[in-house]
Design an enzyme around this catalytic site. Sequence first.
Site, PDB file in Angstrom:
ATOM      1  N   PRO A  18       9.821   1.255   2.400  1.00 17.94           N
ATOM      2  CA  PRO A  18       9.922   2.526   1.671  1.00 17.94           C
ATOM      3  C   PRO A  18      11.336   2.880   1.213  1.00 17.94           C
ATOM      4  O   PRO A  18      12.310   2.707   1.943  1.00 17.94           O
ATOM      5  CB  PRO A  18       9.394   3.545   2.688  1.00 17.94           C
ATOM      6  CG  PRO A  18       8.427   2.766   3.519  1.00 17.94           C
ATOM      7  CD  PRO A  18       9.034   1.400   3.643  1.00 17.94           C
ATOM      8  N   CYS A  19      11.404   3.407  -0.012  1.00 13.29           N
ATOM      9  CA  CYS A  19      12.684   3.728  -0.649  1.00 13.29           C
ATOM     10  C   CYS A  19      13.216   5.131  -0.375  1.00 13.29           C
ATOM     11  O   CYS A  19      14.437   5.333  -0.407  1.00 13.29           O
ATOM     12  CB  CYS A  19      12.558   3.551  -2.166  1.00 13.29           C
ATOM     13  SG  CYS A  19      12.093   1.885  -2.677  1.00 13.29           S
ATOM     14  N   PRO A  20      12.364   6.159  -0.154  1.00  9.75           N
ATOM     15  CA  PRO A  20      12.876   7.528  -0.039  1.00  9.75           C
ATOM     16  C   PRO A  20      14.010   7.733   0.960  1.00  9.75           C
ATOM     17  O   PRO A  20      14.881   8.578   0.716  1.00  9.75           O
ATOM     18  CB  PRO A  20      11.630   8.331   0.353  1.00  9.75           C
ATOM     19  CG  PRO A  20      10.496   7.589  -0.274  1.00  9.75           C
ATOM     20  CD  PRO A  20      10.876   6.141  -0.136  1.00  9.75           C
ATOM     21  N   PRO A  21      14.071   6.990   2.098  1.00  9.99           N
ATOM     22  CA  PRO A  21      15.182   7.233   3.014  1.00  9.99           C
ATOM     23  C   PRO A  21      16.566   6.976   2.413  1.00  9.99           C
ATOM     24  O   PRO A  21      17.568   7.483   2.919  1.00  9.99           O
ATOM     25  CB  PRO A  21      14.908   6.250   4.166  1.00  9.99           C
ATOM     26  CG  PRO A  21      13.431   6.055   4.140  1.00  9.99           C
ATOM     27  CD  PRO A  21      13.071   6.066   2.681  1.00  9.99           C
ATOM     28  N   PHE A  22      16.614   6.185   1.323  1.00 10.26           N
ATOM     29  CA  PHE A  22      17.901   5.798   0.745  1.00 10.26           C
ATOM     30  C   PHE A  22      18.072   6.256  -0.698  1.00 10.26           C
ATOM     31  O   PHE A  22      19.121   6.036  -1.301  1.00 10.26           O
ATOM     32  CB  PHE A  22      18.048   4.270   0.799  1.00 10.26           C
ATOM     33  CG  PHE A  22      17.733   3.690   2.147  1.00 10.26           C
ATOM     34  CD1 PHE A  22      18.619   3.830   3.205  1.00 10.26           C
ATOM     35  CD2 PHE A  22      16.543   3.011   2.375  1.00 10.26           C
ATOM     36  CE1 PHE A  22      18.327   3.312   4.459  1.00 10.26           C
ATOM     37  CE2 PHE A  22      16.236   2.484   3.620  1.00 10.26           C
ATOM     38  CZ  PHE A  22      17.138   2.634   4.664  1.00 10.26           C
TER      39      PHE A  22
END
Length: 412
Positions: A77-81
Amino acid sequence: MTKYEVVEICAGAGGQALGLEKAAFEHALAVELDENACNTLRANRSTWKVAEGDVADPSVWDPADYKGVALLAGGVPCPPFSIAGKQLGANDERDLFAWAVEQVAVVQPRALLLENVRGLSMPRFVGYRQHVLDRLTQLGYIAEWRLLHASDYGVPQLRPRFILVALRPEDAPYFHWPEPVGPPPTVGETLLDLMAANGWRGARAWSKRANKIAPTIVGGSKKHGGADLGPTRAKRAWAEMRVDGLGIADAPPAADAPANFVPKLTCDMVARIQGWSDDYPWEFTGRKTSSYRQIGNAFPPPVAHAVGSAIMRAFRHEGEPRTLETSEHDPLYTALRSSGEFITPERLMKLVKVSDPAELERRIGLLSRDFEIEIKTSGTKTAYKLGRFKAFVGQKDHTRHDLFLMHRAQIS
């Protein structure tokens, strides 16, 4: 012939999967959380084993069952970064990057391939990245990061992706990052036939106007409504190419649409911009919003093909071996980690080569978002010590479990 199998985690709807298949990898397993994306994978490759559910749930799959597979790959998943998000990193329940790296100890693949958004390459995450490199070194791998742009591999959009590749020492010298293939086609060139599919007489003039590559396609998440083409800045870029970015159309413009009509893109058009084409055929299942989300969150197949082929060449020891680049080195993280003791700000400033106390505090603040920083005070003196990594790496008591269950319906 040698069989090279891949286990793909967080597989999505198959962008990376198709690219790796083109690079001659065979899927031993694809693991994905989203039901619609799993249906798309099964519809396109009925022989693949697809495990549906939380990739970190032992009841969904057991990494030990795939020990020795050639490649462990994934688009965690991309949202953390994401630059557009809060960049919570290790504090985000969706963060699976560190967990994926930890699976290398269990699966012991010949290579690891993980891709994520450009935000992971930013100074905010320098300590996080260093921890990943150090952990892979401990596990016996040589790892490198590289920011690749999809537009360098024939994909008509910007779409920068931050790629991690790790290989065993005997293969690593033969890994060369794929070279760009030349300028990509414009949006107009890419979509002319689809825009004209219903006989719209303005299609050719529109194609000439749409003479740029696309901004990065944003699939979005289940937290945010229906499908559209991204934030305000992206919509302005689309408007310059005479594309209405406020939604996704069900069909191309009708034959009787005015010549100056400003069309919306269909899911088929967005898929073409993401790199699916006659060379990379694929069908998407589900309703329009779900299909768009699957397409928009994907790793473009041509880029996955290019990177997968580079890994395959390394396996076969093709080409000339190279001198490996020096791994990233974060002096603050390294100073704190190597000491294992409390260090005064004055000592840290010398080790990090920083002359401004405020700059040191800023860097410590960034590091503290992903690591616990212990602080000891004695009178007016302060000292710092690096504590545990906050990221989820499989701990049974990690807060990730409760947060994941709480937000399960909104995670995509």
